[in-house]
Write a protein that holds these residues in place. Structure first.
Motif, PDB file in Angstrom:
ATOM      1  N   GLY A   1      58.536  29.976  19.581  1.00 25.06           N
ATOM      2  CA  GLY A   1      58.430  30.932  20.678  1.00 25.06           C
ATOM      3  C   GLY A   1      59.781  31.233  21.286  1.00 25.06           C
ATOM      4  N   GLY A   2      59.746  31.698  22.518  1.00 27.45           N
ATOM      5  CA  GLY A   2      60.972  32.053  23.221  1.00 27.45           C
ATOM      6  C   GLY A   2      61.144  31.246  24.491  1.00 27.45           C
ATOM      7  N   ARG A   3      62.237  31.514  25.159  1.00 30.81           N
ATOM      8  CA  ARG A   3      62.588  30.812  26.398  1.00 30.81           C
ATOM      9  C   ARG A   3      62.572  31.825  27.534  1.00 30.81           C
ATOM     10  N   VAL A   4      62.048  31.422  28.693  1.00 28.37           N
ATOM     11  CA  VAL A   4      62.032  32.277  29.874  1.00 28.37           C
ATOM     12  C   VAL A   4      62.761  31.545  30.999  1.00 28.37           C
ATOM     13  N   GLU A   5      63.715  32.257  31.611  1.00 32.39           N
ATOM     14  CA  GLU A   5      64.433  31.731  32.783  1.00 32.39           C
ATOM     15  C   GLU A   5      64.056  32.597  33.976  1.00 32.39           C
ATOM     16  N   VAL A   6      63.402  31.980  34.963  1.00 35.27           N
ATOM     17  CA  VAL A   6      62.981  32.692  36.164  1.00 35.27           C
ATOM     18  C   VAL A   6      63.931  32.317  37.296  1.00 35.27           C
ATOM     19  N   ARG A   7      64.565  33.334  37.878  1.00 34.36           N
ATOM     20  CA  ARG A   7      65.517  33.133  38.973  1.00 34.36           C
ATOM     21  C   ARG A   7      64.886  33.580  40.283  1.00 34.36           C
ATOM     22  N   ALA A   8      64.990  32.713  41.286  1.00 30.48           N
ATOM     23  CA  ALA A   8      64.438  33.031  42.608  1.00 30.48           C
ATOM     24  C   ALA A   8      65.284  32.374  43.682  1.00 30.48           C
ATOM     25  N   GLY A   9      65.321  32.983  44.858  1.00 30.87           N
ATOM     26  CA  GLY A   9      66.127  32.468  45.958  1.00 30.87           C
ATOM     27  C   GLY A   9      65.437  31.404  46.780  1.00 30.87           C
ATOM     28  N   SER A  10      64.118  31.223  46.599  1.00 29.63           N
ATOM     29  CA  SER A  10      63.384  30.215  47.349  1.00 29.63           C
ATOM     30  C   SER A  10      62.244  29.676  46.497  1.00 29.63           C
ATOM     31  N   MET A  11      61.635  28.593  46.985  1.00 31.53           N
ATOM     32  CA  MET A  11      60.509  28.020  46.268  1.00 31.53           C
ATOM     33  C   MET A  11      59.395  29.064  46.188  1.00 31.53           C
ATOM     34  N   TRP A  12      58.688  29.084  45.068  1.00 28.28           N
ATOM     35  CA  TRP A  12      57.596  30.038  44.916  1.00 28.28           C
ATOM     36  C   TRP A  12      56.481  29.415  44.085  1.00 28.28           C
ATOM     37  N   SER A  13      55.312  29.990  44.216  1.00 31.87           N
ATOM     38  CA  SER A  13      54.186  29.579  43.377  1.00 31.87           C
ATOM     39  C   SER A  13      53.382  30.820  43.044  1.00 31.87           C
ATOM     40  N   GLY A  14      52.668  30.750  41.963  1.00 36.28           N
ATOM     41  CA  GLY A  14      51.872  31.886  41.527  1.00 36.28           C
ATOM     42  C   GLY A  14      51.145  31.559  40.251  1.00 36.28           C
ATOM     43  N   ARG A  15      50.855  32.617  39.475  1.00 38.02           N
ATOM     44  CA  ARG A  15      50.141  32.450  38.215  1.00 38.02           C
ATOM     45  C   ARG A  15      50.828  33.265  37.138  1.00 38.02           C
ATOM     46  N   LEU A  16      50.805  32.750  35.933  1.00 36.69           N
ATOM     47  CA  LEU A  16      51.326  33.446  34.765  1.00 36.69           C
ATOM     48  C   LEU A  16      50.126  33.958  33.982  1.00 36.69           C
ATOM     49  N   VAL A  17      50.103  35.282  33.700  1.00 36.15           N
ATOM     50  CA  VAL A  17      49.001  35.877  32.954  1.00 36.15           C
ATOM     51  C   VAL A  17      49.551  36.687  31.788  1.00 36.15           C
ATOM     52  N   ASP A  18      48.720  36.899  30.769  1.00 25.05           N
ATOM     53  CA  ASP A  18      49.140  37.712  29.633  1.00 25.05           C
ATOM     54  C   ASP A  18      48.898  39.188  29.940  1.00 25.05           C
ATOM     55  N   ALA A  19      49.177  40.048  28.980  1.00 20.94           N
ATOM     56  CA  ALA A  19      49.063  41.493  29.192  1.00 20.94           C
ATOM     57  C   ALA A  19      47.642  41.910  29.569  1.00 20.94           C
ATOM     58  N   GLY A  20      46.654  41.146  29.136  1.00 20.90           N
ATOM     59  CA  GLY A  20      45.268  41.449  29.461  1.00 20.90           C
ATOM     60  C   GLY A  20      44.800  40.837  30.764  1.00 20.90           C
ATOM     61  N   GLY A  21      45.668  40.083  31.444  1.00 23.45           N
ATOM     62  CA  GLY A  21      45.308  39.463  32.716  1.00 23.45           C
ATOM     63  C   GLY A  21      44.736  38.059  32.609  1.00 23.45           C
ATOM     64  N   ALA A  22      44.646  37.518  31.395  1.00 24.95           N
ATOM     65  CA  ALA A  22      44.119  36.159  31.215  1.00 24.95           C
ATOM     66  C   ALA A  22      45.191  35.139  31.570  1.00 24.95           C
ATOM     67  N   PRO A  23      44.814  34.029  32.221  1.00 29.79           N
ATOM     68  CA  PRO A  23      45.798  32.997  32.549  1.00 29.79           C
ATOM     69  C   PRO A  23      46.469  32.451  31.302  1.00 29.79           C
ATOM     70  N   VAL A  24      47.767  32.202  31.398  1.00 26.58           N
ATOM     71  CA  VAL A  24      48.534  31.592  30.311  1.00 26.58           C
ATOM     72  C   VAL A  24      48.668  30.115  30.638  1.00 26.58           C
ATOM     73  N   LEU A  25      48.256  29.286  29.705  1.00 30.79           N
ATOM     74  CA  LEU A  25      48.332  27.848  29.910  1.00 30.79           C
ATOM     75  C   LEU A  25      49.596  27.329  29.252  1.00 30.79           C
ATOM     76  N   LEU A  26      50.489  26.770  30.063  1.00 30.14           N
ATOM     77  CA  LEU A  26      51.736  26.218  29.541  1.00 30.14           C
ATOM     78  C   LEU A  26      51.556  24.796  29.027  1.00 30.14           C
ATOM     79  N   SER A  27      50.457  24.153  29.411  1.00 31.81           N
ATOM     80  CA  SER A  27      50.151  22.813  28.928  1.00 31.81           C
ATOM     81  C   SER A  27      48.642  22.622  28.977  1.00 31.81           C
ATOM     82  N   PRO A  28      48.130  21.622  28.273  1.00 32.54           N
ATOM     83  CA  PRO A  28      46.693  21.383  28.312  1.00 32.54           C
ATOM     84  C   PRO A  28      46.242  20.677  29.591  1.00 32.54           C
ATOM     85  N   PHE A  29      47.163  20.447  30.510  1.00 26.19           N
ATOM     86  CA  PHE A  29      46.835  19.702  31.720  1.00 26.19           C
ATOM     87  C   PHE A  29      46.802  20.563  32.977  1.00 26.19           C
TER      88      PHE A  29
END
Length: 157
Positions: free
Chosen positions: A79-107
């Motif tokens: 796969g590829g590598r993603v670097e997310v840059r932000a000025g403060s702590m953040w939280s959210g959700r990662l979804v695919d193009a269809g809006g389904a949640p992307v699971l980065l781990s099985p946990f």
């Protein structure tokens, strides 16, 4: 059959997560694979499932599957590598193009992500289009594409 998508070499084991049609977890665990990369998820009855396959060093793979089924071939790639840059702590959700949640781990089963500034790195994300929903998860978020073997940079305002 699970194999390295670049070399064709069979893998020896994977973590599998199977969601039943109603969204409940039907199976979660490690599957040992035979020398040819074949294996089977135990104890799933006939029906529709969303299957997620994880292995160290590879991008997670997901697919819908209806049981009973003929054997399914799964090619795992780094796969590829993603670097997310932000000025403060953040939280959210990662979804695919269809809006389904992307699971980065099985946990982490909801696609939720949290990070600290200045940079958060996700290695081994499958190629494709994604959207990062942050804040209250209703803002437009940041959209980006991942390409096999490349680094994608995302900046959150």
């Amino acid at each position: 059959r699970v194999a390295d998508g670049q070399t064709g070499i069979p893998l020896s084991g994977v973590q599998v997560l199977a969601f039943a049609g109603d969204g409940t977890v039907a199976f979660q665990g490690r599957i040992a694979l035979a020398a040819d990369g074949t294996g089977e998820v135990p104890s799933l009855s006939d029906g529709h499932y969303a299957i997620y396959v994880f292995s160290d060093g590879y991008a997670p793979r997901s697919m819908p599957i209806d049981l009973p089924s003929a054997p399914v071939g799964i090619a795992m790639t780094p796969g590829g590598r993603v670097e997310v840059r932000a000025g403060s702590m953040w939280s959210g959700r990662l979804v695919d193009a269809g809006g389904a949640p992307v699971l980065l781990s099985p946990f982490r089963l909801d696609g939720g992500v949290t990070a600290m500034p200045p940079v958060t790195v996700w290695d081994h994300l499958a190629p494709g289009a994604y959207r990062l929903l942050y804040g209250d998860n209703t803002a437009p978020g940041a959209t980006f594409n991942v390409v096999e073997g490349q680094t994608t940079q995302v900046t959150l305002n």
